[in-house]
Design a protein around this motif. Structure first.
Motif, PDB file in Angstrom:
ATOM      1  N   ALA A 142      -9.465  56.517   6.678  1.00  0.00           N
ATOM      2  CA  ALA A 142      -8.631  55.798   7.647  1.00  0.00           C
ATOM      3  C   ALA A 142      -9.502  54.959   8.581  1.00  0.00           C
ATOM      4  CB  ALA A 142      -7.782  56.786   8.451  1.00  0.00           C
ATOM      5  N   GLY A 143     -10.619  55.518   9.016  1.00  0.00           N
ATOM      6  CA  GLY A 143     -11.555  54.768   9.864  1.00  0.00           C
ATOM      7  C   GLY A 143     -12.104  53.542   9.152  1.00  0.00           C
ATOM      8  N   ALA A 144     -12.417  53.694   7.868  1.00  0.00           N
ATOM      9  CA  ALA A 144     -12.916  52.552   7.091  1.00  0.00           C
ATOM     10  C   ALA A 144     -11.841  51.475   6.976  1.00  0.00           C
ATOM     11  CB  ALA A 144     -13.353  53.009   5.701  1.00  0.00           C
ATOM     12  N   ALA A 145     -10.597  51.874   6.738  1.00  0.00           N
ATOM     13  CA  ALA A 145      -9.504  50.902   6.619  1.00  0.00           C
ATOM     14  C   ALA A 145      -9.300  50.150   7.933  1.00  0.00           C
ATOM     15  CB  ALA A 145      -8.217  51.603   6.196  1.00  0.00           C
ATOM     16  N   VAL A 146      -9.308  50.874   9.042  1.00  0.00           N
ATOM     17  CA  VAL A 146      -9.145  50.237  10.353  1.00  0.00           C
ATOM     18  C   VAL A 146     -10.308  49.288  10.629  1.00  0.00           C
ATOM     19  CG1 VAL A 146      -9.161  50.699  12.845  1.00  0.00           C
ATOM     20  CG2 VAL A 146      -7.701  52.051  11.338  1.00  0.00           C
ATOM     21  N   ALA A 147     -11.523  49.718  10.307  1.00  0.00           N
ATOM     22  CA  ALA A 147     -12.699  48.873  10.542  1.00  0.00           C
ATOM     23  C   ALA A 147     -12.664  47.604   9.696  1.00  0.00           C
ATOM     24  CB  ALA A 147     -13.980  49.660  10.265  1.00  0.00           C
ATOM     25  N   VAL A 148     -12.208  47.708   8.455  1.00  0.00           N
ATOM     26  CA  VAL A 148     -12.097  46.522   7.591  1.00  0.00           C
ATOM     27  C   VAL A 148     -11.074  45.545   8.163  1.00  0.00           C
ATOM     28  CG1 VAL A 148     -11.273  45.740   5.329  1.00  0.00           C
ATOM     29  CG2 VAL A 148     -12.931  47.593   5.478  1.00  0.00           C
ATOM     30  N   VAL A 149      -9.931  46.052   8.605  1.00  0.00           N
ATOM     31  CA  VAL A 149      -8.893  45.188   9.180  1.00  0.00           C
ATOM     32  C   VAL A 149      -9.414  44.514  10.448  1.00  0.00           C
ATOM     33  CG1 VAL A 149      -6.640  45.210  10.323  1.00  0.00           C
ATOM     34  CG2 VAL A 149      -6.948  46.402   8.150  1.00  0.00           C
ATOM     35  N   LEU A 150     -10.067  45.272  11.317  1.00  0.00           N
ATOM     36  CA  LEU A 150     -10.597  44.698  12.551  1.00  0.00           C
ATOM     37  C   LEU A 150     -11.713  43.693  12.276  1.00  0.00           C
ATOM     38  CD1 LEU A 150     -10.511  47.811  14.888  1.00  0.00           C
ATOM     39  CD2 LEU A 150      -9.048  45.789  14.981  1.00  0.00           C
ATOM     40  N   ALA A 151     -12.541  43.952  11.267  1.00  0.00           N
ATOM     41  CA  ALA A 151     -13.585  42.985  10.897  1.00  0.00           C
ATOM     42  C   ALA A 151     -12.959  41.694  10.399  1.00  0.00           C
ATOM     43  CB  ALA A 151     -14.505  43.579   9.825  1.00  0.00           C
ATOM     44  N   ALA A 152     -11.888  41.803   9.614  1.00  0.00           N
ATOM     45  CA  ALA A 152     -11.209  40.601   9.115  1.00  0.00           C
ATOM     46  C   ALA A 152     -10.578  39.820  10.268  1.00  0.00           C
ATOM     47  CB  ALA A 152     -10.146  40.990   8.093  1.00  0.00           C
ATOM     48  N   ILE A 153      -9.976  40.526  11.217  1.00  0.00           N
ATOM     49  CA  ILE A 153      -9.369  39.860  12.376  1.00  0.00           C
ATOM     50  C   ILE A 153     -10.447  39.152  13.197  1.00  0.00           C
ATOM     51  CG2 ILE A 153      -8.238  40.284  14.599  1.00  0.00           C
ATOM     52  CD1 ILE A 153      -6.618  42.493  13.150  1.00  0.00           C
ATOM     53  N   ARG A 154     -11.559  39.836  13.469  1.00  0.00           N
ATOM     54  CA  ARG A 154     -12.653  39.232  14.244  1.00  0.00           C
ATOM     55  C   ARG A 154     -13.253  38.039  13.513  1.00  0.00           C
ATOM     56  NH1 ARG A 154     -13.367  40.890  19.568  1.00  0.00           N
ATOM     57  NH2 ARG A 154     -12.677  43.022  19.657  1.00  0.00           N
ATOM     58  N   HIS A 155     -13.389  38.154  12.210  1.00  0.00           N
ATOM     59  CA  HIS A 155     -13.938  37.045  11.426  1.00  0.00           C
ATOM     60  C   HIS A 155     -13.015  35.825  11.510  1.00  0.00           C
ATOM     61  CE1 HIS A 155     -16.110  34.960   8.309  1.00  0.00           C
ATOM     62  NE2 HIS A 155     -14.967  34.753   7.664  1.00  0.00           N
ATOM     63  N   GLU A 156     -11.730  36.048  11.387  1.00  0.00           N
ATOM     64  CA  GLU A 156     -10.764  34.950  11.464  1.00  0.00           C
ATOM     65  C   GLU A 156     -10.771  34.327  12.852  1.00  0.00           C
ATOM     66  OE1 GLU A 156      -8.208  32.193  10.106  1.00  0.00           O
ATOM     67  OE2 GLU A 156      -9.273  33.689   8.910  1.00  0.00           O
ATOM     68  N   GLN A 157     -10.870  35.158  13.905  1.00  0.00           N
ATOM     69  CA  GLN A 157     -10.913  34.634  15.275  1.00  0.00           C
ATOM     70  C   GLN A 157     -12.175  33.798  15.501  1.00  0.00           C
ATOM     71  OE1 GLN A 157     -10.687  38.174  17.648  1.00  0.00           O
ATOM     72  NE2 GLN A 157      -8.449  38.144  17.756  1.00  0.00           N
ATOM     73  N   SER A 158     -13.305  34.270  15.013  1.00  0.00           N
ATOM     74  CA  SER A 158     -14.543  33.502  15.202  1.00  0.00           C
ATOM     75  C   SER A 158     -14.533  32.211  14.399  1.00  0.00           C
ATOM     76  CB  SER A 158     -15.753  34.361  14.849  1.00  0.00           C
ATOM     77  OG  SER A 158     -15.781  34.628  13.455  1.00  0.00           O
ATOM     78  N   ARG A 159     -13.890  32.228  13.249  1.00  0.00           N
ATOM     79  CA  ARG A 159     -13.790  31.011  12.440  1.00  0.00           C
ATOM     80  C   ARG A 159     -12.903  29.981  13.124  1.00  0.00           C
ATOM     81  NH1 ARG A 159     -10.617  31.427   7.539  1.00  0.00           N
ATOM     82  NH2 ARG A 159      -9.996  29.289   7.611  1.00  0.00           N
ATOM     83  N   ARG A 160     -11.839  30.424  13.750  1.00  0.00           N
ATOM     84  CA  ARG A 160     -10.935  29.502  14.453  1.00  0.00           C
ATOM     85  C   ARG A 160     -11.589  28.906  15.697  1.00  0.00           C
ATOM     86  NH1 ARG A 160      -5.204  32.707  14.218  1.00  0.00           N
ATOM     87  NH2 ARG A 160      -4.824  32.327  12.017  1.00  0.00           N
ATOM     88  N   ASN A 161     -12.459  29.692  16.359  1.00  0.00           N
ATOM     89  CA  ASN A 161     -13.104  29.241  17.586  1.00  0.00           C
ATOM     90  C   ASN A 161     -14.212  28.224  17.347  1.00  0.00           C
ATOM     91  OD1 ASN A 161     -11.426  30.834  19.110  1.00  0.00           O
ATOM     92  ND2 ASN A 161     -12.886  32.535  19.224  1.00  0.00           N
ATOM     93  N   LYS A 162     -14.639  28.069  16.106  1.00  0.00           N
ATOM     94  CA  LYS A 162     -15.722  27.117  15.804  1.00  0.00           C
ATOM     95  C   LYS A 162     -15.237  25.719  15.692  1.00  0.00           C
ATOM     96  CE  LYS A 162     -18.963  30.218  13.706  1.00  0.00           C
ATOM     97  NZ  LYS A 162     -19.766  30.516  12.562  1.00  0.00           N
TER      98      LYS A 162
END
Length: 162
Positions: A142-162
């Protein structure tokens, strides 16, 4: 190295486990632990500290750590719970009576949730897999699943901010 392998083989035979499966499980445990150590050392070497370079990488590293923990827990549970099929009644008799007496025992194994138990007709039951393995496995996944989702969200946010 030969001494370690010999000790592992002797331990497996004394406890009624398959030496081949015991060796494979021990190798899997060592590989999972080594993979986690190499990953963390490489991350520290790249950055020069334990702090993650970006929020995305910190969540990615958390996911890898959770998956490695799950792999180690699963391998540990397999190692502790595995019984050789041909010696099931013997192993169960030893666990309950301290004697490999044949008895009216029903061995039961399951890979998910990880379980290896013996149940007698009088209702007595022994579970060979430690009780912390399945909850720890569930929490790690469950921790791995949450971490993957949060990493994807952070990656998308950083991509949009560029």
């Amino acid at each position: 190295m030969n001494r370690v392998l010999g000790d592992l083989r002797a331990l497996a035979e004394e406890t009624g486990q398959s030496p081949g499966l015991t060796l494979l499980t021990a190798l899997f445990l060592a590989a999972a632990a080594a993979a986690l150590l190499v990953h963390l050392c490489a991350a520290v070497a790249r950055r020069g500290s334990l702090r993650a370079a970006t929020p995305t990488s910190s969540w990615r590293e958390a996911a890898v750590s959770c998956l490695a923990t799950a792999a180690v827990l699963y391998a540990f549970g397999l190692l502790k719970g595995y019984r050789r099929v041909e010696d099931e009644a013997r192993v169960c008799g030893l666990a309950r009576y301290g004697d490999p007496a044949e008895s009216d025992v029903l061995p039961k194994d399951s890979l998910l949730p990880l379980s290896s138990s013996c149940t007698w007709s009088d209702g007595y039951s022994i579970e060979f897999v430690p009780s912390f393995v399945n909850p720890g496995l569930a929490l790690s996944l469950a921790g791995a699943a949450v971490a993957v989702v949060l990493a994807a969200i952070r990656h998308e946010q950083s991509r949009r901010n560029k």
